[in-house]
Design an enzyme around this catalytic site. Structure first.
Site, short mmCIF file in Angstrom:
data_model
loop_
_atom_site.label_atom_id
_atom_site.label_comp_id
_atom_site.label_asym_id
_atom_site.label_seq_id
_atom_site.Cartn_x
_atom_site.Cartn_y
_atom_site.Cartn_z
CE LYS A 1 29.30 41.64 41.22
NZ LYS A 1 30.70 41.34 41.60
NE ARG B 1 29.44 46.52 51.54
CZ ARG B 1 29.08 47.78 51.78
NH1 ARG B 1 28.81 48.59 50.77
NH2 ARG B 1 29.01 48.23 53.02
CE LYS C 1 30.24 45.88 40.34
NZ LYS C 1 31.11 47.04 40.07
NE ARG D 1 40.48 43.82 47.10
CZ ARG D 1 39.82 44.15 45.99
NH1 ARG D 1 39.53 45.41 45.75
NH2 ARG D 1 39.46 43.22 45.13
CG ASN E 1 38.16 46.25 39.20
OD1 ASN E 1 37.17 46.89 39.54
ND2 ASN E 1 38.42 45.02 39.64
CG ASP F 1 38.33 42.78 42.10
OD1 ASP F 1 39.53 43.10 42.21
OD2 ASP F 1 37.39 43.58 42.26
NE ARG G 1 41.55 44.92 42.07
CZ ARG G 1 40.99 46.11 42.26
NH1 ARG G 1 41.78 47.18 42.32
NH2 ARG G 1 39.69 46.24 42.37
CD GLU H 1 33.64 44.00 40.68
OE1 GLU H 1 34.36 45.01 40.48
OE2 GLU H 1 32.70 43.99 41.51
#
Length: 307
Positions: free
Chosen positions: A153, A226, A118, A218, A276, A266, A203, A274
């Protein structure tokens, strides 16, 4: 990796990678973090030969348990899920020691420590929404006053865990901020809420710093902020937009420099949220939607690195 018996074989990206490696005739050895140990400067592991199957009822068989130095291997895929706690950090140090003997670790252990999934978006402020990282509840409240609707978060979790949407209509604002910052003892991230989340949190998979041309958007479940699949989101395939490709172009050189061969970005709307690097997913979903073999692209890249 995490225990192989507990994965969802229909969706698991690590299994997809192992299936492709096995198709190439590569020997598979299975390890969990508890199998690693250091003795006199060399890292060893208890490991088991693994045979994998694309079968939702029976997806693996394990052989006899043996002990070998990690330096005897060619490649190690580090696919342990977060949280990035001290045990994860210690494991990354052990894997970095093993690298000195020539084994290739994907992703590079030092970079797994450097790139918080993050916080590292801050290296690319041109790509991100307005963002605050702080321990101060007062600063988060001022950020909320400025933007009216925000996401708060933690910096260490995954899968949508402990992600809160906060606005002035929420009577629990102070409680949420106190919990997220542990009353000023822990850093938390706040970002301006991005309404385009309703169209999906994309993603984007990156291999060797280059994007796969399709992303998995998503979509949040009704009544849910979320979008993570783990929280009930549904996945829809989308082609990368011009903005998506621009974001990938901004981040890609850093990924190559740091030896991060397999990464998931993301993106919500026009914004990177983000990076990842630990155990990105969505290989199997994109493979099914578009007839791809993303694991083959990764193994091609690993072969190139070894050569």
């Amino acid at each position: 990796m995490d225990p192989i018996g507990s994965i969802n074989p229909k969706k698991d990206s690590t299994l997809a990678m192992m299936l492709e490696a096995q198709r190439r005739g590569w020997e598979l050895q299975y390890m969990e973090l508890a199998d690693l140990h250091l003795r006199d400067g060399r890292v060893h592991a208890h490991m088991q030969a693994l045979t994998v199957y694309d079968d939702e009822a029976h997806w693996f068989d394990r052989g006899a348990r043996t002990e070998r130095p990690l330096g005897d291997l060619d490649v190690i895929l580090m696919r342990k899920d977060p949280p990035i706690d001290m045990e994860y950090m210690y494991a990354s140090h052990l894997l970095e020691i093993a690298e000195r003997e020539g084994v290739r670790v994907v992703n590079r252990p030092r970079s797994l420590r450097d790139v918080n999934e993050k916080l590292y978006t801050a290296w690319f402020p041109q790509c991100t929404p307005p963002t605050l990282v702080t321990r101060s509840g007062q600063q988060i409240r001022a950020f909320l006053d400025e933007h009216d609707d925000i996401i708060v978060k933690p910096l260490y979790a995954m899968g949508g865990e402990s992600v809160f949407r906060v606005n002035h209509h929420n009577p629990n604002v102070n409680v949420i901020i106190e919990i997220m910052t542990a009353r000023g003892q822990r850093f938390a991230m706040a970002q301006r809420y991005i309404p385009e989340i309703l169209n999906g949190d994309k993603r984007i998979l990156m291999i060797g710093g280059e994007p796969v041309p399709y992303a998995l958007a998503r979509i949040p479940a009704p009544g849910e902020t979320r979008a993570n699949l783990a929280t009930g989101g549904t996945g829809e395939g989308v082609a990368l937009s011009e903005r998506d490709r621009w974001i990938c172009g901004q981040v890609g050189p850093m990924l190559r420099e740091k030896g991060l061969l397999f990464v998931g970005l993301d993106v919500i709307g026009d914004y990177l949220t983000e990076i990842n690097v630990t155990s990105p997913t969505c290989i199997r979903e994109l493979d099914r939607l578009y007839g791809l073999n993303i694991s083959a692209l990764l193994m091609d890249r690993i072969e190139k690195e070894l050569a």
